[in-house]
Write a protein that holds these residues in place. Structure first.
Motif, PDB file in Angstrom:
ATOM      1  N   TYR A 219     -63.839   7.764  -0.162  1.00 43.04           N
ATOM      2  CA  TYR A 219     -63.586   8.163   1.219  1.00 43.04           C
ATOM      3  C   TYR A 219     -64.728   9.013   1.765  1.00 43.04           C
ATOM      4  O   TYR A 219     -65.167   9.969   1.113  1.00 43.04           O
ATOM      5  CB  TYR A 219     -62.259   8.929   1.317  1.00 43.04           C
ATOM      6  CG  TYR A 219     -61.059   8.047   1.093  1.00 43.04           C
ATOM      7  CD1 TYR A 219     -60.375   7.487   2.163  1.00 43.04           C
ATOM      8  CD2 TYR A 219     -60.630   7.745  -0.201  1.00 43.04           C
ATOM      9  CE1 TYR A 219     -59.279   6.653   1.946  1.00 43.04           C
ATOM     10  CE2 TYR A 219     -59.547   6.920  -0.425  1.00 43.04           C
ATOM     11  CZ  TYR A 219     -58.873   6.375   0.665  1.00 43.04           C
ATOM     12  OH  TYR A 219     -57.802   5.544   0.458  1.00 43.04           O
ATOM     13  N   THR A 220     -65.186   8.655   2.943  1.00 41.12           N
ATOM     14  CA  THR A 220     -66.140   9.507   3.637  1.00 41.12           C
ATOM     15  C   THR A 220     -65.404  10.732   4.162  1.00 41.12           C
ATOM     16  O   THR A 220     -64.168  10.761   4.229  1.00 41.12           O
ATOM     17  CB  THR A 220     -66.797   8.762   4.797  1.00 41.12           C
ATOM     18  OG1 THR A 220     -65.794   8.488   5.794  1.00 41.12           O
ATOM     19  CG2 THR A 220     -67.443   7.458   4.330  1.00 41.12           C
ATOM     20  N   THR A 221     -66.169  11.730   4.565  1.00 39.52           N
ATOM     21  CA  THR A 221     -65.550  12.925   5.144  1.00 39.52           C
ATOM     22  C   THR A 221     -64.727  12.571   6.369  1.00 39.52           C
ATOM     23  O   THR A 221     -63.613  13.090   6.571  1.00 39.52           O
ATOM     24  CB  THR A 221     -66.629  13.951   5.513  1.00 39.52           C
ATOM     25  OG1 THR A 221     -67.368  14.305   4.332  1.00 39.52           O
ATOM     26  CG2 THR A 221     -66.018  15.204   6.115  1.00 39.52           C
TER      27      THR A 221
ATOM     28  N   GLU B  39     -61.482  10.817   5.264  1.00 39.85           N
ATOM     29  CA  GLU B  39     -60.530  11.776   4.712  1.00 39.85           C
ATOM     30  C   GLU B  39     -59.876  12.588   5.824  1.00 39.85           C
ATOM     31  O   GLU B  39     -58.670  12.852   5.794  1.00 39.85           O
ATOM     32  CB  GLU B  39     -61.231  12.712   3.725  1.00 39.85           C
ATOM     33  CG  GLU B  39     -60.288  13.697   3.068  1.00 39.85           C
ATOM     34  CD  GLU B  39     -60.941  14.529   1.986  1.00 39.85           C
ATOM     35  OE1 GLU B  39     -60.324  15.518   1.557  1.00 39.85           O
ATOM     36  OE2 GLU B  39     -62.072  14.196   1.569  1.00 39.85           O
ATOM     37  N   ARG B  40     -60.650  12.962   6.830  1.00 42.10           N
ATOM     38  CA  ARG B  40     -60.095  13.724   7.947  1.00 42.10           C
ATOM     39  C   ARG B  40     -59.046  12.908   8.702  1.00 42.10           C
ATOM     40  O   ARG B  40     -57.983  13.406   9.061  1.00 42.10           O
ATOM     41  CB  ARG B  40     -61.220  14.156   8.888  1.00 42.10           C
ATOM     42  CG  ARG B  40     -60.745  15.065  10.030  1.00 42.10           C
ATOM     43  CD  ARG B  40     -61.864  15.387  11.002  1.00 42.10           C
ATOM     44  NE  ARG B  40     -63.046  15.888  10.315  1.00 42.10           N
ATOM     45  CZ  ARG B  40     -64.212  15.259  10.281  1.00 42.10           C
ATOM     46  NH1 ARG B  40     -64.370  14.081  10.895  1.00 42.10           N
ATOM     47  NH2 ARG B  40     -65.249  15.779   9.637  1.00 42.10           N
TER      48      ARG B  40
ATOM     49  N   PRO C 238     -55.246  15.332   0.912  1.00 37.66           N
ATOM     50  CA  PRO C 238     -56.277  15.858   0.000  1.00 37.66           C
ATOM     51  C   PRO C 238     -55.816  15.958  -1.453  1.00 37.66           C
ATOM     52  O   PRO C 238     -56.655  15.937  -2.367  1.00 37.66           O
ATOM     53  CB  PRO C 238     -56.582  17.237   0.589  1.00 37.66           C
ATOM     54  CG  PRO C 238     -56.317  17.064   2.058  1.00 37.66           C
ATOM     55  CD  PRO C 238     -55.105  16.164   2.122  1.00 37.66           C
TER      56      PRO C 238
END
Length: 295
Positions: free
Chosen positions: A176-178, A181-182, A192
């Motif tokens: 997952y990229t940041t 994930e957001r 998370p």
């Protein structure tokens, strides 16, 4: 009375769905295996009924779909009425009828439901959820966090009552990229916990102390992810085997495993909703904010 969390998994592995991310998709069990699964479950239910010196919380985690089989429905109803059973829950795709739950104690029985886009329409899945609402059944709903599922998950969240918790499982093998994930965390504040494996080697765990994994033949393991047996349910050897132990695996990356890692304190997060995956603080004081689907 001492608490004991029991994760039960019999030989059943058949499922009515063919999800591409599941190794048991559309598997058909032969009649002899179904008969064995039914007999194993009946024996387990009798054990639970007679083990009255523990407060039992039982989660069925079949490889396949259990609620299409009458014996799982009957087991949940019976177990829910036992005074020493605090919770009985099952992981399900919610494809089967729900009226049978009217016979269960809805303060005890609960469902962990997974929505599989591509296997069922959102409207049909939501109809099942409304049936559970009408029956007063505790349940959570979740999805596998694949990029192609995001729009459906957003739409599902918008259609569900804010009192229903929607969880997201990180997809195996997906990094997952940041930003990703957001986005998923906007839907599930606990995402998370799932998005990356938890280092666990040597860490204290409730598994093998106040939580056990049970196979259909009664083999008792610390958890589903440590295959070494520690006893058997039916000869009583499980009792002497219960004690604090550090985890022997390097990583723990499945919710039904890492909820028992003591340093994570997730039993405090979920409390009475541990088995059906509903945080104790849900619903939050404010409803989940609206998330705009991306195309």
């Amino acid at each position: 009375m001492n608490d004991l969390y029991v994760l039960y998994r019999g030989p059943l592995a058949s499922c009515n769905y063919d999800c591409p991310y599941c190794p048991f998709a559309k598997r058909v069990d032969p009649p002899e295996l179904l008969r064995a699964d039914r007999a194993d479950l009946a024996r387990f239910v009798e054990w639970a009924a007679t083990t009255t010196d523990r407060r039992l919380s039982i989660l069925f985690t079949p490889w396949g779909e259990g609620l299409t089989r009458s014996w799982y429905r009957d087991a949940i109803v019976r177990l829910s009425h036992l005074p020493h059973v605090a919770r009985v829950a099952i992981q399900t795709n919610l494809a089967t009828r729900t009226a049978w739950l009217a016979g269960a104690d809805r303060d005890v029985a609960a469902l962990w439901c997974t929505y599989h886009p591509g296997q069922v329409t959102r409207s049909r899945f939501l109809d099942r959820c409304r049936e559970l609402d009408d029956l007063g059944v505790r349940y959570s709903v979740g999805v596998v966090g694949l990029p192609e599922h995001h729009d459906e998950a957003v739409a599902l969240r918008a259609a569900l009552p804010p009192t229903v918790y929607l969880w997201v499982n990180a997809a195996d093998g997906h990094v997952y990229t940041t930003a990703e994930e957001r986005r998923w965390t906007e839907l599930d504040p606990r995402f998370p916990d799932s998005v990356r494996p938890h280092p666990s080697l040597g860490l204290p765990c409730h598994a093998g102390e106040t939580a056990i994994s049970v196979l259909g033949d009664g083999t008792v393991r610390r958890c589903h992810f440590i295959p070494t047996p520690i006893g058997n349910l039916y000869d009583g050897s499980w009792r002497a085997a219960l004690r604090p132990r550090p985890c022997s695996n390097a990583l723990c990356d499945c919710h039904i495993g890492y909820i028992h890692l003591k340093p994570l304190h997730l039993r405090d997060v979920y409390a009475d909703g541990l088995l059906e995956r509903i945080p104790a603080a849900w619903p939050p004081s404010r409803a989940p904010k609206s998330v705009v689907p991306t195309r």
